[in-house]
Design a protein around this motif. Sequence first.
Motif, mmCIF file in Angstrom:
data_model
loop_
_atom_site.group_PDB
_atom_site.id
_atom_site.type_symbol
_atom_site.label_atom_id
_atom_site.label_comp_id
_atom_site.label_asym_id
_atom_site.label_seq_id
_atom_site.Cartn_x
_atom_site.Cartn_y
_atom_site.Cartn_z
ATOM 1 N N HIS A 117 0.818 -1.330 0.053
ATOM 2 C CA HIS A 117 0.082 0.066 -0.039
ATOM 3 C C HIS A 117 0.864 1.349 -0.069
ATOM 4 O O HIS A 117 0.509 2.222 0.702
ATOM 5 N N ASP A 118 2.026 1.269 -0.983
ATOM 6 C CA ASP A 118 2.811 2.333 -0.800
ATOM 7 C C ASP A 118 2.049 3.756 -1.139
ATOM 8 O O ASP A 118 2.161 4.764 -0.604
ATOM 9 N N GLU A 119 1.204 3.706 -2.136
ATOM 10 C CA GLU A 119 0.709 5.022 -2.808
ATOM 11 C C GLU A 119 -0.441 5.206 -1.882
ATOM 12 O O GLU A 119 -0.527 6.644 -1.425
ATOM 13 N N ARG A 120 -1.248 4.257 -1.225
ATOM 14 C CA ARG A 120 -2.093 4.956 -0.267
ATOM 15 C C ARG A 120 -1.212 5.282 1.182
ATOM 16 O O ARG A 120 -1.890 6.543 1.789
ATOM 17 N N MET A 121 -0.038 5.086 1.242
ATOM 18 C CA MET A 121 0.681 5.407 2.672
ATOM 19 C C MET A 121 1.299 6.998 2.067
ATOM 20 O O MET A 121 1.176 7.864 3.095
ATOM 21 N N ARG A 122 1.502 7.008 0.815
ATOM 22 C CA ARG A 122 1.891 8.467 0.616
ATOM 23 C C ARG A 122 0.719 9.488 0.546
ATOM 24 O O ARG A 122 1.267 10.653 0.646
ATOM 25 N N THR A 123 -0.433 9.240 0.378
ATOM 26 C CA THR A 123 -1.645 9.827 0.562
ATOM 27 C C THR A 123 -1.720 10.599 1.875
ATOM 28 O O THR A 123 -2.196 11.781 1.975
ATOM 29 N N LEU A 124 -1.044 9.880 2.873
ATOM 30 C CA LEU A 124 -1.073 10.315 4.142
ATOM 31 C C LEU A 124 -0.424 11.839 4.401
ATOM 32 O O LEU A 124 -0.516 12.723 5.359
ATOM 33 N N CYS A 125 0.337 12.012 3.401
ATOM 34 C CA CYS A 125 0.984 13.506 3.194
ATOM 35 C C CYS A 125 0.041 14.543 3.295
ATOM 36 O O CYS A 125 0.309 15.647 3.658
ATOM 37 N N GLY A 126 -1.239 14.316 2.595
ATOM 38 C CA GLY A 126 -2.220 15.099 2.274
ATOM 39 C C GLY A 126 -2.566 15.817 4.042
ATOM 40 O O GLY A 126 -3.309 16.773 4.149
ATOM 41 N N LEU A 127 -2.510 14.798 5.000
ATOM 42 C CA LEU A 127 -2.818 15.235 6.447
ATOM 43 C C LEU A 127 -1.921 15.988 7.240
ATOM 44 O O LEU A 127 -2.252 16.407 8.240
ATOM 45 N N LEU A 128 -0.759 16.331 6.507
ATOM 46 C CA LEU A 128 0.082 17.180 7.369
ATOM 47 C C LEU A 128 0.328 18.489 7.102
ATOM 48 O O LEU A 128 1.032 19.031 7.854
ATOM 49 N N GLY A 129 -0.587 19.086 6.223
ATOM 50 C CA GLY A 129 -0.677 20.484 6.283
ATOM 51 C C GLY A 129 0.589 21.090 5.672
ATOM 52 O O GLY A 129 1.136 20.608 4.549
ATOM 53 N N GLU A 130 0.937 22.257 6.260
ATOM 54 C CA GLU A 130 1.974 23.193 5.834
ATOM 55 C C GLU A 130 3.445 22.188 5.568
ATOM 56 O O GLU A 130 4.115 23.013 4.525
ATOM 57 N N ARG A 131 3.374 21.216 6.359
ATOM 58 C CA ARG A 131 4.798 20.356 6.177
ATOM 59 C C ARG A 131 5.059 19.993 4.811
ATOM 60 O O ARG A 131 6.222 20.221 4.345
ATOM 61 N N THR A 132 4.124 19.643 4.245
ATOM 62 C CA THR A 132 4.456 19.052 2.833
ATOM 63 C C THR A 132 3.650 19.543 1.683
ATOM 64 O O THR A 132 3.501 19.340 0.551
ATOM 65 N N ALA A 133 2.602 21.104 2.007
ATOM 66 C CA ALA A 133 1.959 21.577 0.990
ATOM 67 C C ALA A 133 2.727 22.115 -0.003
ATOM 68 O O ALA A 133 2.606 22.327 -1.215
ATOM 69 N N ARG A 134 4.141 22.543 0.205
ATOM 70 C CA ARG A 134 4.874 23.269 -0.764
ATOM 71 C C ARG A 134 5.532 22.349 -1.679
ATOM 72 O O ARG A 134 5.862 22.618 -2.695
ATOM 73 N N ALA A 135 5.553 20.839 -1.444
ATOM 74 C CA ALA A 135 6.218 20.007 -2.279
ATOM 75 C C ALA A 135 5.221 19.623 -3.425
ATOM 76 O O ALA A 135 4.154 19.492 -3.091
ATOM 77 N N GLY A 136 5.747 19.366 -4.558
ATOM 78 C CA GLY A 136 4.738 18.867 -5.569
ATOM 79 C C GLY A 136 4.528 17.562 -5.488
ATOM 80 O O GLY A 136 5.134 16.795 -4.620
ATOM 81 N N SER A 137 3.539 16.787 -6.066
ATOM 82 C CA SER A 137 3.237 15.658 -6.089
ATOM 83 C C SER A 137 4.274 14.591 -6.233
ATOM 84 O O SER A 137 4.336 13.608 -5.621
ATOM 85 N N SER A 138 5.052 15.018 -7.164
ATOM 86 C CA SER A 138 6.319 14.152 -7.514
ATOM 87 C C SER A 138 7.459 14.160 -6.709
ATOM 88 O O SER A 138 8.456 13.321 -6.541
ATOM 89 N N ARG A 139 7.400 15.102 -5.786
ATOM 90 C CA ARG A 139 8.295 15.323 -4.443
ATOM 91 C C ARG A 139 7.776 14.948 -3.139
ATOM 92 O O ARG A 139 8.405 15.244 -2.136
ATOM 93 N N ARG A 140 6.820 14.323 -3.228
ATOM 94 C CA ARG A 140 6.232 13.664 -1.930
ATOM 95 C C ARG A 140 7.271 12.855 -1.288
ATOM 96 O O ARG A 140 7.778 12.209 -1.821
ATOM 97 N N PRO A 141 7.392 12.948 -0.036
ATOM 98 C CA PRO A 141 8.269 12.296 0.866
ATOM 99 C C PRO A 141 7.735 10.625 0.683
ATOM 100 O O PRO A 141 6.590 10.336 0.565
ATOM 101 N N ARG A 142 8.750 9.856 0.925
ATOM 102 C CA ARG A 142 8.263 8.432 1.227
ATOM 103 C C ARG A 142 7.596 8.168 2.232
ATOM 104 O O ARG A 142 8.119 8.921 3.228
ATOM 105 N N ALA A 143 6.782 7.540 2.488
ATOM 106 C CA ALA A 143 5.876 7.272 3.954
ATOM 107 C C ALA A 143 6.078 5.800 4.085
ATOM 108 O O ALA A 143 5.654 5.045 3.437
ATOM 109 N N VAL A 144 6.796 5.724 5.123
ATOM 110 C CA VAL A 144 7.040 4.109 5.729
ATOM 111 C C VAL A 144 6.340 3.869 7.187
ATOM 112 O O VAL A 144 6.416 4.937 8.076
ATOM 113 N N PRO A 145 5.519 2.940 7.209
ATOM 114 C CA PRO A 145 4.723 2.937 8.393
ATOM 115 C C PRO A 145 5.982 2.338 9.556
ATOM 116 O O PRO A 145 6.588 1.307 9.181
#
Length: 194
Positions: A117-145
């Motif tokens: 569920h790598d892509e679903r994990m990356r969607t959690l970036c959307g809940l971080l607000g300002e922290r990742t709002a500036r990064a484009g979708s191609s630059r989203r951080p990798r999300a590791v549970p």
Amino acid sequence: MGPDGDLFLEFPADSPAVRAATHAQGDELTAVLEITDVAPVSVPHRIRGRAWVSGWITCVPGLAEPGRMMLRLEFGEAYVDDLWGAEDIGAEDFRDAAPDPLVRHEAELLQHLHSAHDERMRTLCGLLGERTARAGSSRRPRAVPVALDRFGLRVRFVEDQGSCFDARFEFPEPVRDVTELRRAMHTLFEAAAS
């Protein structure tokens, strides 16, 4: 763990710990049990925490199979330093602690989330607000549970050049089993996708 909070540890009969406890014969033999909790997924800074339990150790004959010996570590004090903070653990809190209902499944569940569920994990970036709002979708951080318990999910976000940060996603209420966990995870992913 015994009803009084003592730990029972099984060792090979010829181990150094058993030899030391056997030779002490009535003398108080102090011991420290150090526990290291390592994330079951590949992630920077894999050690999630450490705990130390100290006390007095004695042999308990007759409880282990042949060639083995049961040792009892009588609780003296404990200290935990983990992702949630550092603190001393009192004897009553240690004795009365109940295991998390997900503890037997945590490693398997985290590995499944990470591999399937790598892509679903990356969607959690959307809940971080300002922290990742500036990064484009191609630059989203990798999300590791990295940790999962009845209260929520901890995710390590790994950014460019290996820098990382953790975020904790609390469930609306504590889950009691894997079925409730599935519902809580679906709710979390739906919130992240909207």
